[in-house]
Design a protein around this motif. Structure first.
Motif: not given
Length: 269
Positions: A79-86
């Motif tokens: 999975g990839l997301d731009f939010s580090e907390p996510a």
């Protein structure tokens, strides 16, 4: 507000703050997921087919519940997301649930370089494309991430729903062909309307259905199917009726309109 740095900073701040609120919300039911549940809509696994043993990358994965749901269906997931907390939350959930998954923090446009591998399936879930200003660039990323003969599976909210008035959905209130960035400043979040947030501004980008299809074809993908659905997952209009399974549809006797769509596109063999 069209500057890339500006829209990214605003949107990232908003999504970073939302993570903890979403994890604690009834909307996401993280406790149910920990107990063995899954979050994919019924039509998604039916349309995507058996993913057992396939490598799957989920772009814009938020904190990973859909990603990990594909893992529970047998896929080898990233999975990839731009939010580090996510991403940090997704990693913790994967460890808690003993699910093998890789999660990476990155802007979606940098996915090819950051991930460094290709996949049998690229998946992007509901409510993702409206955060991207350039669909052609996104489609190029999708194509570059696919193994030969691999496919994109994309369920999304239908753009037609966005042009209707936000109360009853009776009339066309917004310009379908307006592609200017839309700046919003709204309290709360869809998962908790009463949440007290410091970062309430966001920038979204409207894409018509033709924009999506054309971008994918231009990137070299073949459209296998495009299905339109007359229901959605939240009460977009006040007149909508809730049906079994937690979906919402226009009331009986009202003309139906497309509210979601799902698309599969295959890369060259």
């Amino acid at each position: 507000m069209t500057d890339e740095k500006d829209y990214l900073q605003l949107n990232k701040a908003m999504w970073d703050e939302r993570v903890a609120i979403h994890v604690a919300s009834d909307f996401y039911d993280v406790a149910g997921f920990r107990a063995g549940g899954q979050t994919l809509r019924d039509f998604e696994p039916a349309e995507a087919g058996d993913v057992t043993g396939l490598s799957l990358i989920h772009l814009q994965c938020h904190f990973g519940l859909d990603t990990l749901s594909w893992a529970r269906r047998g896929a080898r997931v990233s999975g990839l997301d731009f939010s580090e907390p996510a991403v940090e939350t997704a990693r913790s959930l994967a460890a808690e649930c003993r699910l093998d998954a890789r999660f990476v923090a990155s802007d979606v446009y940098d996915a090819v370089a950051v991930l460094g591998e290709t996949y049998d399936v690229v998946y992007t879930g509901l409510g993702a494309l409206n955060w991207l200003p350039d669909l052609g660039r996104w489609a190029g990323v999708v194509a570059d991430l696919l193994n030969p003969g691999g496919f994109l599976y994309l369920p999304e909210f239908h753009p037609f729903g966005y042009v209707l008035d936000e109360a009853e959905g009776h009339t066309v209130a917004y310009d379908y062909f307006d592609r200017n960035p839309q700046v919003w400043d709204e309290p709360g979040t869809y998962a908790d309307q009463g949440a007290d947030l410091a970062n309430t501004k966001s920038v979204e980008f409207f894409h018509g259905l033709g924009d999506v299809v054309t971008a994918l074809v231009a990137a070299g993908l073949r459209i296998d199917f495009l299905h339109e659905h007359d229901y959605t997952l939240f009460p977009r209009f006040t007149s909508m009726e809730r049906l079994p399974g937690g979906v919402f549809r226009m009331p009986e006797g009202r003309p139906r309109v497309p509210l979601m769509y799902s698309l599969r596109a295959t890369g060259p063999a």
